[in-house]
Design an enzyme around this catalytic site. Structure first.
Site: not given
Length: 537
Positions: A400, A306, A244
């Site tokens: 979220e 992340h 990532q």
């Protein structure tokens, strides 16, 4: 009286030992995950501990059984064969040691091949690894003991029954997924550019040209109709590109027409020690000039997952940069002594605004604006309602949307509605005192990516809505927030007919929607109302 068959002396002990290893492993991983939360000061009552353990036995144990059985099958087969070759000696030692090595090899292989750096969270530390391996050793002892007991009744002729069982047990069936047919659509999608290597972000220059970041480390300059003017601008900072990690967001200075300043977020460092970094530079014709790193998240972390990386400007001229928890470091998102799992606020030169919420708070990092985040990859400032809106990835569920307030704690990993990728609970709590509940949550996960707040005139029904890229769903979710941000509604999915992972969503100067698709041959797409579509060639 009939004596046990060869299958009974091999397969039944194996099944019993396998169940012992799976149950013990599930219980151990749950206790280590709960211990990590307790170290943060989270109170876990006995009833909650028991309920979490039972939940994981139902949701984590099935996946763990598949992983555990792979190494257990091979290791116990080899152990029995070696024991037979040695005249039946050392069976307990061979089965025990083999089970430990088998689980270790399985975990190593899974962590090497699977996207998450460490699939089973309890094994992130040495103590957790040792405890999980010990459960495998116990299973090996059980298998050797039960098999020897069965052999006292009748020595099996061979291992053929066991082999048949293993072959049958190794089969799996994956469900097919079908896509619904698409109805007539009120918009037209055209490709402006293709052959983009995992494009990540898009910025519009005042003259209509576009800057597109590509994750391997290229900053491409396009004309307003998508023609490549410069394939890779010179001067882009050195990028750590793996998994990532790579080049992330590009944002223009609010005074770009005067200062020509461009801001880039990216992963820097190596696989063993990397950071989320922020640089600024002056945009020249074919290059970036006066490039300087103005922020580096601390401390360094391992792995390639992340990083966060989204940039937004606040009305006071300060800059917001989102960060991630590095996947294996999730508890650090509650530690104000580092930047992991936080959102930071900076001055345009990278210095710390003196009204940041933790500037005078003990050993806290002064750049931190909010904490308790997992991986924030969507960020916009709503000028009309003067609010900062962010979304973040959950694991299996728990994505979220949050309204970001200075100094607030958004709960990760103490409170989340999502499960770990293994099915285990990250935490027993969906909400917890002192943490902010999400305005909207997606379970199962949609894997949210780029986000735009639509304010254009071309799509009147979307005005004021959030357009959220969804990597897993391969679409864009349209979300409507209430004026007071107390609630939100996921209205519909858009552009699913593309069948592509949407990495970024932007509103163009003319009110069109621009999409970047995430693939080795990604595309830049423009969405226009059907009545404004160009004629067919």
């Amino acid at each position: 009286m009939t004596k046990p068959s060869g299958i009974l002396t091999s397969v039944i002990p194996f099944i019993v030992a396998l169940l012992v290893g799976v149950v013990l492993g599930s219980v151990v991983q749950t206790q280590f995950n709960l211990a990590a939360l307790q170290a943060l000061g989270v109170d876990i009552p006995p009833g909650t501990r028991i309920a979490t353990t039972l939940h994981d036995l139902a949701s984590f144990a099935p996946l763990y059984a598949v992983l555990f059985s792979v190494g257990f099958v091979v290791s116990q087969s080899v152990a029995v064969a070696l024991s037979c070759w040695l005249g039946g000696r050392f069976s307990v030692w061979l089965c025990t040691g083999g089970a430990v090595v088998g689980l270790w090899a399985t975990l190593w292989l899974v962590n090497t091949l699977a996207p998450p750096p460490t699939l089973i969270a309890a094994t992130r530390g040495i103590a957790g690894q040792v405890a999980m391996l010990a459960t495998a050793g116990v299973a090996g002892v059980v298998f050797a003991g039960l098999r020897r007991h069965a052999q006292d009744a009748k020595r099996p002729r061979g291992f053929s029954g066991f082999a048949v069982f293993l072959a049958v047990g190794s089969l799996a069936v994956l469900p097919a997924i079908s896509q619904p047919a698409q109805a007539d659509l009120p918009y037209h999608i055209e490709t402006l550019a293709d052959d983009l290597a995992h494009p990540w972000s898009l910025a519009f220059l005042p003259d209509g040209r576009m800057l597109v970041t590509e994750r391997p480390g290229r900053l491409r300059l396009l004309s307003n109709d998508g023609e490549t003017l410069v394939q890779s601008l010179a001067g882009v900072p050195e990028v750590f590109a793996a998994g990532q990690a790579g080049l992330f967001d590009v944002a223009l200075s609010p005074q770009f027409e005067d200062d020509r300043q461009v801001y880039l977020s990216y992963a820097c460092g190596t696989a063993q020690a990397n950071h989320t970094c922020l640089a600024r530079a002056k945009l020249a014709d074919n290059s970036l000039e006066n490039v300087s790193e103005i922020f580096r998240a601390q401390p360094a972390k391992q792995g390639a997952a992340h990083f966060g990386g989204r940039i937004a400007w606040l009305p006071d001229g300060s800059l917001i940069l989102t960060l991630g928890d590095g996947f294996d470091y999730r508890e650090e998102a509650q530690n104000l002594g580092n930047h992991i799992g936080s959102i930071v606020r900076l001055n345009p030169d990278g210095s710390v605004p003196q009204d940041n919420p933790f500037v005078y708070y003990g050993e806290a990092r002064p750049e931190i604006y909010s904490l308790g985040h997992r991986n924030v990859q969507g960020l916009v400032f709503d000028d009309q309602h003067q609010r900062l809106i962010a979304h973040e990835h959950g694991p299996r569920g728990g994505d979220e949307i949050n309204i970001i307030e200075a100094g607030a704690n958004y709960g990760w990993p103490i409170a989340t509605g999502g499960l770990d990728y293994t099915g285990a609970r990250v935490t027993p709590f969906e909400d917890y005192p002192g943490t902010e509940p999400p305005t909207l949550e997606w379970t199962p996960s949609i894997a949210p990516s780029g986000m735009a707040l639509y304010s254009g005139e071309l799509f009147h029904e979307w005005q004021g809505d959030l357009l959220v890229g969804a990597l897993v769903n391969k679409e864009v979710r349209r979300v409507r927030l209430s004026d007071d941000a107390s609630s939100a509604k996921d209205v519909e999915g858009l552009f699913g007919e593309l069948g592509e992972r949407i990495r970024d969503v932007r509103q163009g100067p003319e009110g069109a929607i621009y999409l970047l698709t995430d693939s080795p041959e990604g595309r830049l797409l423009r969405v226009m109302p059907t009545h404004l579509s160009p004629p067919d060639n």
